[in-house]
Motif scaffolding. Structure first.
Motif, mmCIF file in Angstrom:
data_model
loop_
_atom_site.group_PDB
_atom_site.id
_atom_site.type_symbol
_atom_site.label_atom_id
_atom_site.label_comp_id
_atom_site.label_asym_id
_atom_site.label_seq_id
_atom_site.Cartn_x
_atom_site.Cartn_y
_atom_site.Cartn_z
ATOM 1 N N THR A 177 7.972 -5.169 21.017
ATOM 2 C CA THR A 177 9.120 -5.365 21.898
ATOM 3 C C THR A 177 10.411 -4.979 21.192
ATOM 4 O OG1 THR A 177 8.002 -7.163 23.067
ATOM 5 C CG2 THR A 177 10.388 -7.075 23.248
ATOM 6 N N ARG A 191 14.545 -16.047 23.562
ATOM 7 C CA ARG A 191 13.316 -16.035 24.374
ATOM 8 C C ARG A 191 13.729 -15.716 25.809
ATOM 9 N NH1 ARG A 191 8.243 -17.536 23.804
ATOM 10 N NH2 ARG A 191 8.562 -18.425 21.729
ATOM 11 N N SER A 199 9.891 -10.143 28.493
ATOM 12 C CA SER A 199 8.434 -10.193 28.617
ATOM 13 C C SER A 199 7.933 -9.394 29.816
ATOM 14 C CB SER A 199 7.971 -11.650 28.747
ATOM 15 O OG SER A 199 8.387 -12.407 27.631
#
Length: 307
Positions: A60, A261, A266
């Protein structure tokens, strides 16, 4: 409700501030940066992104840092050295079996320029994909001559000049095998992503020991130049404890920017996109953009420190 605390406050007030309006302004600033291009490094930088621990945001970080540099005018090449091919997926690069890939480059069948594909996400962003053929490459490499330097030979200055890149990011598999060794021998720098969680430093000593062995025997120019803290959750004390521990231990090697996060980060690979293409106004996209700016500034400062 007070206006958002950002440089885009004026624009937000003009259009009537809402959370969506603020994100739209942020997205515009990512895709069309006012400050223009980032400075080119005084020499081409080749960074291996490594951590044998899985799930730390390695792939990522590789694709999003590369995309952020490309958006700012720096020609960037991602080499997908992980048989899973996740970096190729995130950049929407064809990596079906039979496609010219890093496997063919390692065994000497094609050049790096022949295997590189341009990503549709930016004219400055290129990727050498990984196909399923790479899965058996470590076994094949064992019996080959110069098995640790195959990638270095493929990434010669002449070969990279054909593409004309400023940055090369090598995405490693989550192991310390022969593919990762090849990546470290081919690079000048190692970028280590570390997640802000309990087991963050587990296994890091082994990675650093392997880097030292490569430095001693195969690549004296190699250095751990950058550590990036990922998956930061500001709601937990643990994230701050890990952040402080890493900063105290590694000092200025750790980027000031931390990657939060983020659901958007994601989700993006599932659509064959980086987070900068998927949701450029998100916190994740802005964080990777800030991290890329820090990396670019270090590339310029390196020159002043050596003169």
């Amino acid at each position: 409700m007070n206006p958002p605390p950002s440089d885009s406050a004026e624009a937000s007030q003009e259009m009537g501030w809402t959370p969506i309006a603020e994100e739209a302004v942020r997205a515009a600033s990512v895709l069309h940066p006012k400050e223009g291009e980032l400075p080119r490094p005084f020499r081409r930088r080749v960074l291996t992104v490594a951590n044998q621990k899985g799930g730390v945001g390695k792939t990522t970080s590789t694709v999003n840092l590369a995309a952020a540099l490309a958006v700012h005018g720096l020609k960037t090449l991602v080499i997908d050295l992980d048989p899973q091919g996740n970096a190729s997926t995130a950049l929407d690069i064809d990596h079906r079996s039979g496609t010219p890939s890093i496997y063919e480059v390692l065994i000497g069948e094609v050049s790096i320029a022949e295997a590189a594909q341009q990503s549709e996400q930016s004219p400055n962003l290129f990727c050498v994909p990984a196909t399923i053929d790479l899965a058996g490459a470590e076994i094949e490499l064992v019996s080959m001559a110069n098995r640790e330097t195959r990638l270095k030979e493929a990434l010669s200055s002449g070969a990279l000049d054909e593409i004309g890149v400023d940055y090369v990011f090598i995405d490693c598999p989550p192991s310390l095998g022969l593919l990762t060794v090849n990546a470290m021998v081919a690079a000048q720098e190692v970028l280590i992503p570390i997640q802000c969680e309990y087991y963050a430093l587990e296994g890091l000593g082994q990675l650093l020991s392997n880097i030292e062995l490569v430095q001693q025997h195969l690549n004296r120019e190699l250095s751990v130049s950058t550590i990036l803290l990922t998956m930061y959750d500001g709601r937990t004390k643990l994230a701050d404890q890990v952040t402080n521990e890493v900063r105290n231990h590694f000092g200025d090697t750790v980027l000031k920017t931390v990657i939060p996060r983020s659901v958007k980060v994601s989700e993006a690979p599932g659509y064959g996109q980086t987070v900068l293409a998927y949701d450029p106004g998100s916190r994740g996209a802005m964080s990777y953009l800030d991290a890329a700016k820090e990396i670019a500034e270090r590339g310029v400062n390196e020159r002043s420190s050596t003169t």
